[in-house]
Design a protein around this motif. Structure first.
Motif, PDB file in Angstrom:
ATOM      1  N   GLU A  34       0.820  -1.197   0.000  1.00  0.00           N
ATOM      2  CA  GLU A  34       0.000   0.000   0.000  1.00  0.00           C
ATOM      3  C   GLU A  34       0.866   1.264   0.000  1.00  0.00           C
ATOM      4  N   GLU A  35       1.892   1.313   0.858  1.00  0.00           N
ATOM      5  CA  GLU A  35       2.698   2.522   0.944  1.00  0.00           C
ATOM      6  C   GLU A  35       4.111   2.340   0.450  1.00  0.00           C
ATOM      7  N   ASP A  36       4.731   1.232   0.762  1.00  0.00           N
ATOM      8  CA  ASP A  36       6.146   1.059   0.463  1.00  0.00           C
ATOM      9  C   ASP A  36       6.384   0.207  -0.772  1.00  0.00           C
ATOM     10  N   MET A  37       5.592   0.390  -1.798  1.00  0.00           N
ATOM     11  CA  MET A  37       5.758  -0.385  -3.019  1.00  0.00           C
ATOM     12  C   MET A  37       6.980   0.122  -3.780  1.00  0.00           C
ATOM     13  N   ASN A  38       7.763  -0.799  -4.286  1.00  0.00           N
ATOM     14  CA  ASN A  38       8.922  -0.467  -5.095  1.00  0.00           C
ATOM     15  C   ASN A  38       8.573  -0.580  -6.567  1.00  0.00           C
ATOM     16  N   CYS A  39       9.420   0.010  -7.416  1.00  0.00           N
ATOM     17  CA  CYS A  39       9.132   0.020  -8.852  1.00  0.00           C
ATOM     18  C   CYS A  39       9.026  -1.390  -9.421  1.00  0.00           C
ATOM     19  N   ASP A  65      17.683  -0.607  -2.426  1.00  0.00           N
ATOM     20  CA  ASP A  65      17.414   0.592  -1.620  1.00  0.00           C
ATOM     21  C   ASP A  65      16.740   1.746  -2.346  1.00  0.00           C
ATOM     22  N   ASN A  66      16.632   1.691  -3.656  1.00  0.00           N
ATOM     23  CA  ASN A  66      16.117   2.843  -4.400  1.00  0.00           C
ATOM     24  C   ASN A  66      14.895   2.517  -5.234  1.00  0.00           C
ATOM     25  N   CYS A  70      13.580   5.270  -8.343  1.00  0.00           N
ATOM     26  CA  CYS A  70      14.287   4.660  -9.469  1.00  0.00           C
ATOM     27  C   CYS A  70      14.672   5.654 -10.551  1.00  0.00           C
ATOM     28  N   ALA A  71      13.938   6.747 -10.702  1.00  0.00           N
ATOM     29  CA  ALA A  71      14.269   7.737 -11.725  1.00  0.00           C
ATOM     30  C   ALA A  71      15.641   8.358 -11.467  1.00  0.00           C
ATOM     31  N   ARG A  72      16.057   8.366 -10.220  1.00  0.00           N
ATOM     32  CA  ARG A  72      17.342   8.976  -9.851  1.00  0.00           C
ATOM     33  C   ARG A  72      18.525   8.032 -10.022  1.00  0.00           C
ATOM     34  N   VAL A  73      18.255   6.781 -10.408  1.00  0.00           N
ATOM     35  CA  VAL A  73      19.307   5.775 -10.515  1.00  0.00           C
ATOM     36  C   VAL A  73      19.657   5.557 -11.985  1.00  0.00           C
ATOM     37  N   ALA A  74      20.910   5.750 -12.320  1.00  0.00           N
ATOM     38  CA  ALA A  74      21.367   5.539 -13.694  1.00  0.00           C
ATOM     39  C   ALA A  74      21.393   4.055 -14.023  1.00  0.00           C
ATOM     40  N   GLY A  75      21.066   3.742 -15.260  1.00  0.00           N
ATOM     41  CA  GLY A  75      21.192   2.373 -15.747  1.00  0.00           C
ATOM     42  C   GLY A  75      20.030   1.448 -15.471  1.00  0.00           C
ATOM     43  N   THR A  76      18.883   1.971 -15.036  1.00  0.00           N
ATOM     44  CA  THR A  76      17.726   1.102 -14.844  1.00  0.00           C
ATOM     45  C   THR A  76      17.237   0.617 -16.204  1.00  0.00           C
ATOM     46  N   SER A 101       2.586   7.572  -9.830  1.00  0.00           N
ATOM     47  CA  SER A 101       1.778   7.036  -8.727  1.00  0.00           C
ATOM     48  C   SER A 101       2.171   7.638  -7.388  1.00  0.00           C
ATOM     49  N   GLU A 102       1.367   7.347  -6.388  1.00  0.00           N
ATOM     50  CA  GLU A 102       1.655   7.806  -5.027  1.00  0.00           C
ATOM     51  C   GLU A 102       2.809   7.032  -4.406  1.00  0.00           C
ATOM     52  N   HIS A 103       3.260   5.976  -5.047  1.00  0.00           N
ATOM     53  CA  HIS A 103       4.331   5.148  -4.501  1.00  0.00           C
ATOM     54  C   HIS A 103       5.714   5.740  -4.752  1.00  0.00           C
ATOM     55  N   TYR A 104       5.861   6.550  -5.797  1.00  0.00           N
ATOM     56  CA  TYR A 104       7.168   7.131  -6.102  1.00  0.00           C
ATOM     57  C   TYR A 104       7.482   8.227  -5.091  1.00  0.00           C
TER      58      TYR A 104
END
Length: 114
Positions: A34-39, A65-66, A70-76, A101-104
């Motif tokens: 609900e709140e801590d969803m990762n990409c 950890d990111n 994820c937008a701030r991480v190079a190479g995704t 989304s509200e998750h980012y």
């Protein structure tokens, strides 16, 4: 139906589809992530350590950890290709459902600020 044999190449795709269906059902139930969803949970790419996508394409550089930044991480690996630095990929990320989304996490280090 006669005995159907799943070709190993397609077996991985079949298992991935099953995994996506299970994750989608959990997401729609509203009880998990609900709140801590990762990409990787939102996009169901399986690029987390041990995931099917990680076996095929490697572990995502945003893991562990990111996943909410994820937008701030190079190479995704998004949209079927490896993305560049934050500046280079920002326009692509802004179109992403997870980013919108509200998750980012858009707090940029100000999460605990008053």
């Amino acid at each position: 139906m006669k005995n159907q044999r799943i070709i190993p190449k397609y077996q991985a795709c079949f298992l991935h589809e099953q995994q996506q269906l299970i994750l989608t059902m959990k997401n729609k139930s509203g009880t998990e992530w609900e709140e801590d969803m990762n990409c990787w949970e939102y996009n169901k790419c399986g690029r987390e350590k041990g995931g099917l996508g990680a076996k095929l394409h490697g572990v995502c550089p945003a893991w562990p950890d990111n996943g909410q930044q994820c937008a701030r991480v190079a190479g995704t690996f998004c949209g079927g290709k490896v993305q560049g630095t934050f500046v280079m990929k920002l326009l692509t990320c802004m179109k992403c459902g997870f980013y919108q989304s509200e998750h980012y996490d858009k707090t940029y280090g100000k999460k605990n600020a008053a």
